[in-house]
Design an enzyme around this catalytic site. Structure first.
Site, PDB file in Angstrom:
ATOM      1  N   HIS A 178       0.862  -1.182   0.000  1.00 22.96           N
ATOM      2  CA  HIS A 178       0.000   0.000   0.000  1.00 22.96           C
ATOM      3  C   HIS A 178       0.900   1.235   0.000  1.00 22.96           C
ATOM      4  O   HIS A 178       1.669   1.455   0.938  1.00 22.96           O
ATOM      5  CB  HIS A 178      -0.935   0.008   1.208  1.00 22.96           C
ATOM      6  N   GLU A 181       1.854   3.935   2.917  1.00 19.87           N
ATOM      7  CA  GLU A 181       2.324   3.452   4.218  1.00 19.87           C
ATOM      8  C   GLU A 181       3.853   3.497   4.278  1.00 19.87           C
ATOM      9  O   GLU A 181       4.528   2.471   4.327  1.00 19.87           O
ATOM     10  CB  GLU A 181       1.764   2.047   4.460  1.00 19.87           C
ATOM     11  N   ARG A 234      -3.071   4.848  -2.296  1.00 17.74           N
ATOM     12  CA  ARG A 234      -2.952   3.516  -1.696  1.00 17.74           C
ATOM     13  C   ARG A 234      -2.667   2.419  -2.730  1.00 17.74           C
ATOM     14  O   ARG A 234      -1.917   1.473  -2.462  1.00 17.74           O
ATOM     15  CB  ARG A 234      -4.265   3.194  -0.972  1.00 17.74           C
ATOM     16  N   HIS A 302       2.735  -3.556   6.892  1.00 18.71           N
ATOM     17  CA  HIS A 302       1.796  -2.478   6.572  1.00 18.71           C
ATOM     18  C   HIS A 302       1.823  -1.440   7.698  1.00 18.71           C
ATOM     19  O   HIS A 302       2.555  -1.567   8.666  1.00 18.71           O
ATOM     20  CB  HIS A 302       0.379  -3.037   6.459  1.00 18.71           C
ATOM     21  N   GLU A 377       0.948  -4.704  11.175  1.00 23.28           N
ATOM     22  CA  GLU A 377       0.437  -3.342  10.982  1.00 23.28           C
ATOM     23  C   GLU A 377       1.207  -2.470  11.973  1.00 23.28           C
ATOM     24  O   GLU A 377       0.956  -2.502  13.176  1.00 23.28           O
ATOM     25  CB  GLU A 377      -1.063  -3.270  11.249  1.00 23.28           C
TER      26      GLU A 377
END
Length: 421
Positions: A178, A181, A234, A302, A377
């Site tokens: 993405h 990020e 994104r 991510h 994440e």
């Protein structure tokens, strides 16, 4: 309800800038909202599908019924009316998101140049690739450059293999799928350097006991676009009708487009016209498939939310080794918290955040049967702490605590026999 439908239709126009120009978010607001019932969640999903005038930074999940969204100035009234009509409470967190972006840009321009690569700042793709290429010469016999293939716009998808000898189990890492990020590739680059230079016993053990296959930016077109045009982009950059890009983490050929993904090309979670429609996901999947039975651990990085999650995302049914994955993840989160007190939540995708099909870690587990498959994440936990624009001063602490976590994750996996073959 008729008024709400009209308002949703009104939101379906593009949000005030041309993609041929640099996207600016002057006076764009960040809203926080809270949903309490299923009908309200449906309203939020419809908003996400209907317009580029709203850009979701986070959505309600099993962890929280709150979400964050960026809204264009000419849509404030329509957006607020929709939420009010459906009883969705909201507040304005930021009245001009461009101020945050200008501060980030100023930091990038003013950063001190140091000899070699600066691991405590964000970098453009060409700088990252130049550094990756330099490693092969600097660490002859240990590092080799990998080129998995080309992106839609013809950029190389570069990575490195780190190996201290033959017949070692493999660890595969992909980051930056993405584009917005930035902390994801920055953290992985920091960790690659530590794998090559650290004197820490635990880091040396994982560096020398395994073959590492690391791709810091598997969506290079999107990453370049976030630097040149639109910081909040994104997706990939392939055209689909009147809209651009596919969510590369909904494009993998395992329960593709079943749940938690969109078939609307304008949505940020658009899964693509078919599985592996994107040259980026196809190239990476082909590369990994050629390593089948070599890779024992698959890692995807991510941001943001501070989670360690594992398969599956398409079903609430637990994967066969769910108990082990939870135990290993808990050990990893515990180790991560020791250095700075950063708290991560561990669990499977479906039950921990929300349903999501066609993800890379699910494909790794479901198709290639890689028993250890995790997604990190990274920082921050929420938009209040920086969101996708995490300050560069947090790259080092994020990277160090994540490396602590990887050492613990691999150690517990070894103890449970996952690398014994």
């Amino acid at each position: 309800m008729k008024t709400a439908l009209v308002t949703l239709a009104a939101l379906a126009c593009v949000c005030g800038f041309s993609f041929a120009e640099v996207a600016r978010y002057d006076n764009y607001r960040i809203y926080s909202f809270t949903v309490t019932i299923a009908a309200q969640i449906k309203v939020i999903e419809d908003l996400d599908e209907s317009s580029d005038s709203v850009i979701f930074l986070s959505k309600p999940s099993h962890m929280s019924n709150e979400g964050r969204v960026v809204v264009a100035p000419h849509k404030f009234a329509d957006f607020e009316e929709i939420l009010e009509l459906h009883g969705i409470s909201f507040t304005v967190l930021e009245k001009n998101i461009q101020r945050q972006m200008d501060m980030e840009k100023a930091t990038l321009k003013s950063r001190k140049r140091v000899e070699g690569y600066d691991f405590e700042n964000y970098h453009k793709l060409e700088e990252i690739n130049d550094w990756l290429q330099s490693l092969e010469k600097k660490y002859t016999g240990v590092v080799s450059l990998i080129n998995a293939g080309k992106s839609y716009e013809g950029r190389d998808i570069l990575g490195v293999k780190i190996s201290h000898g033959p017949n070692k189990p493999g660890v595969f890492i992909e980051a930056g799928i993405h584009a917005r990020e930035w902390i994801s590739p920055a953290t992985i680059i920091f960790i690659v350097n530590e794998l090559l230079t650290s004197k820490d016993e635990g880091v040396q053990h994982i560096a020398k006991s395994y073959d590492w296959y690391v791709f810091p930016s598997v969506n290079p077109d999107g990453y370049v676009y976030t630097h040149q045009k639109n910081r909040l982009w994104r997706k990939t950059r392939s055209p689909h009708g009147s809209c651009i890009g596919v969510d590369a983490n909904r494009n993998w050929d395992f329960h593709w487009n079943e749940i938690g993904a969109s078939d609307n090309p304008c949505s940020d979670t658009y899964s693509g016209p078919s599985a592996f429609s994107e040259p980026e996901t196809l190239a990476i999947s082909n590369y990994i498939t050629n390593l089948k039975d070599k890779i024992h651990l698959y890692l995807s990085f991510h941001s943001f939310s501070q989670l360690i999650i594992f398969p599956y995302g398409h079903t609430a049914e637990p994967v066969e080794n769910h108990k082990d994955l939870q135990e290993i993840g808990n050990e990893a989160a515990k180790a991560l918290a020791k250095r700075y007190g950063t708290k991560y939540v561990v669990g499977d995708i479906y039950n921990t955040i929300y349903p999501a099909s066609g993800t890379s870690i699910d494909w790794a587990r479901g198709v290639l049967d890689i028993s250890l498959s995790y997604c990190y994440e990274l920082r921050p936990k929420n938009q209040f702490q920086g969101g996708f624009e995490l300050p560069a001063k947090q790259i080092k602490p994020t990277s160090l605590e994540t490396l602590d976590s990887l050492v613990a994750l691999i150690k517990r996996s070894e103890e449970l026999g996952y690398f014994s073959n």
